[in-house]
Scaffold this motif. Structure first.
Motif, PDB file in Angstrom:
ATOM      1  N   SER A  43     -12.981  -6.121  -0.912  1.00 33.12           N
ATOM      2  CA  SER A  43     -13.258  -5.972   0.517  1.00 33.12           C
ATOM      3  C   SER A  43     -12.079  -6.453   1.360  1.00 33.12           C
ATOM      4  O   SER A  43     -11.772  -5.854   2.394  1.00 33.12           O
ATOM      5  CB  SER A  43     -14.572  -6.633   0.935  1.00 33.12           C
ATOM      6  N   LEU A  71      -6.450   5.509   5.484  1.00 27.21           N
ATOM      7  CA  LEU A  71      -7.492   5.921   4.527  1.00 27.21           C
ATOM      8  C   LEU A  71      -6.878   6.263   3.176  1.00 27.21           C
ATOM      9  O   LEU A  71      -7.443   5.972   2.124  1.00 27.21           O
ATOM     10  CB  LEU A  71      -8.233   7.156   5.055  1.00 27.21           C
ATOM     11  N   PHE A  80       0.829  -1.217   0.000  1.00 27.48           N
ATOM     12  CA  PHE A  80       0.000   0.000   0.000  1.00 27.48           C
ATOM     13  C   PHE A  80       0.861   1.263   0.000  1.00 27.48           C
ATOM     14  O   PHE A  80       0.411   2.326  -0.401  1.00 27.48           O
ATOM     15  CB  PHE A  80      -0.944   0.007   1.207  1.00 27.48           C
ATOM     16  N   GLU A 129      -6.329   3.163   1.383  1.00 22.23           N
ATOM     17  CA  GLU A 129      -7.596   2.590   0.919  1.00 22.23           C
ATOM     18  C   GLU A 129      -8.042   3.244  -0.392  1.00 22.23           C
ATOM     19  O   GLU A 129      -8.645   2.587  -1.245  1.00 22.23           O
ATOM     20  CB  GLU A 129      -8.654   2.765   2.008  1.00 22.23           C
ATOM     21  N   ARG A 130      -7.714   4.506  -0.546  1.00 19.49           N
ATOM     22  CA  ARG A 130      -8.112   5.221  -1.774  1.00 19.49           C
ATOM     23  C   ARG A 130      -7.357   4.734  -3.008  1.00 19.49           C
ATOM     24  O   ARG A 130      -7.731   5.048  -4.139  1.00 19.49           O
ATOM     25  CB  ARG A 130      -7.932   6.738  -1.596  1.00 19.49           C
ATOM     26  N   ALA A 176      -5.820  -2.415   4.150  1.00 22.04           N
ATOM     27  CA  ALA A 176      -5.241  -1.073   3.950  1.00 22.04           C
ATOM     28  C   ALA A 176      -4.944  -0.423   5.303  1.00 22.04           C
ATOM     29  O   ALA A 176      -5.827  -0.333   6.155  1.00 22.04           O
ATOM     30  CB  ALA A 176      -6.210  -0.205   3.143  1.00 22.04           C
ATOM     31  N   ILE A 232      -7.203   1.628  -3.850  1.00 25.29           N
ATOM     32  CA  ILE A 232      -7.847   0.381  -4.287  1.00 25.29           C
ATOM     33  C   ILE A 232      -8.878   0.675  -5.376  1.00 25.29           C
ATOM     34  O   ILE A 232      -9.745   1.547  -5.199  1.00 25.29           O
ATOM     35  CB  ILE A 232      -8.520  -0.323  -3.090  1.00 25.29           C
ATOM     36  N   ARG A 248      -9.488  -3.722   1.271  1.00 25.78           N
ATOM     37  CA  ARG A 248      -9.888  -2.602   2.145  1.00 25.78           C
ATOM     38  C   ARG A 248      -9.566  -2.909   3.595  1.00 25.78           C
ATOM     39  O   ARG A 248      -9.119  -2.044   4.347  1.00 25.78           O
ATOM     40  CB  ARG A 248     -11.381  -2.308   1.989  1.00 25.78           C
TER      41      ARG A 248
END
Ligand code: 4NP
Length: 159
Positions: A97, A106, A82, A109-110, A103, A112, A100
């Protein structure tokens, strides 16, 4: 000045069918367009049971018939991915999922994305189906979807 590189990690479950094929298709497109120095590609799996293996023989054969040579060795997704990649592209709902959940931030996560969100020729398709328990049509469908998505991904990222 050299243009910045985009680092992309393709992710599926076993990293022996869909994601190494995505990596191979994408590499072939960027090589053909003279963009090899603009991208760093890799692939990984959410299940580590095939670590070290070449892609599934059926996937390699179907890919080879379209001119792609797949020689990636399976490896599991790592949390450090990541940080090291700009885009982390999953093939189905379960991949997304689970990514997420892995990750660490945040911002991570963005990164993905969903492979089929880049498809232009397959508008109703929302995931790249796992071909592992399918016949030849399953592997051909994977390649159709990946060729569609990768062409548009390269178009978007090379503008
Ligand atoms: P992939 O396909 O996620 O596209 O690499 C699979 C490969 C292996 C398994 C499942 C899916 N498996 O259960 O071993």
């Amino acid at each position: 000045m050299a243009k910045p590189q985009t680092k992309i990690l393709f992710v599926c479950l076993g990293n022996i069918c869909r994601s190494p094929a995505a990596q191979g298709v994408m590499q072939s497109i960027i090589d053909a367009r003279g963009l090899s120095d603009r991208f760093v590609l890799d692939s990984a799996g959410l299940y580590g049971g095939h670590a070290g293996e070449l892609p599934d023989k059926r996937m390699r054969i179907h890919a080879f018939q379209r001119g792609y040579r797949l020689d990636h060795r399976s490896r599991p997704v790592r949390v450090s991915d990541f940080e090291n990649y700009d885009l982390i592209i999953g093939m189905d709902d379960s991949n997304i999922s689970r990514l997420r959940a892995l990750a660490p931030t945040l911002e991570a996560e963005r990164k993905i994305m969903r492979m089929t969100d880049f498809c232009r020729q397959h508008p109703g398709v929302s995931y790249v189906p796992d071909p592992y328990y399918e016949g030849s049509e399953g592997f051909e469908l994977v390649l159709d979807l990946l060729e569609d998505a990768c062409a548009s991904l390269v178009d978007q990222l090379s503008q």
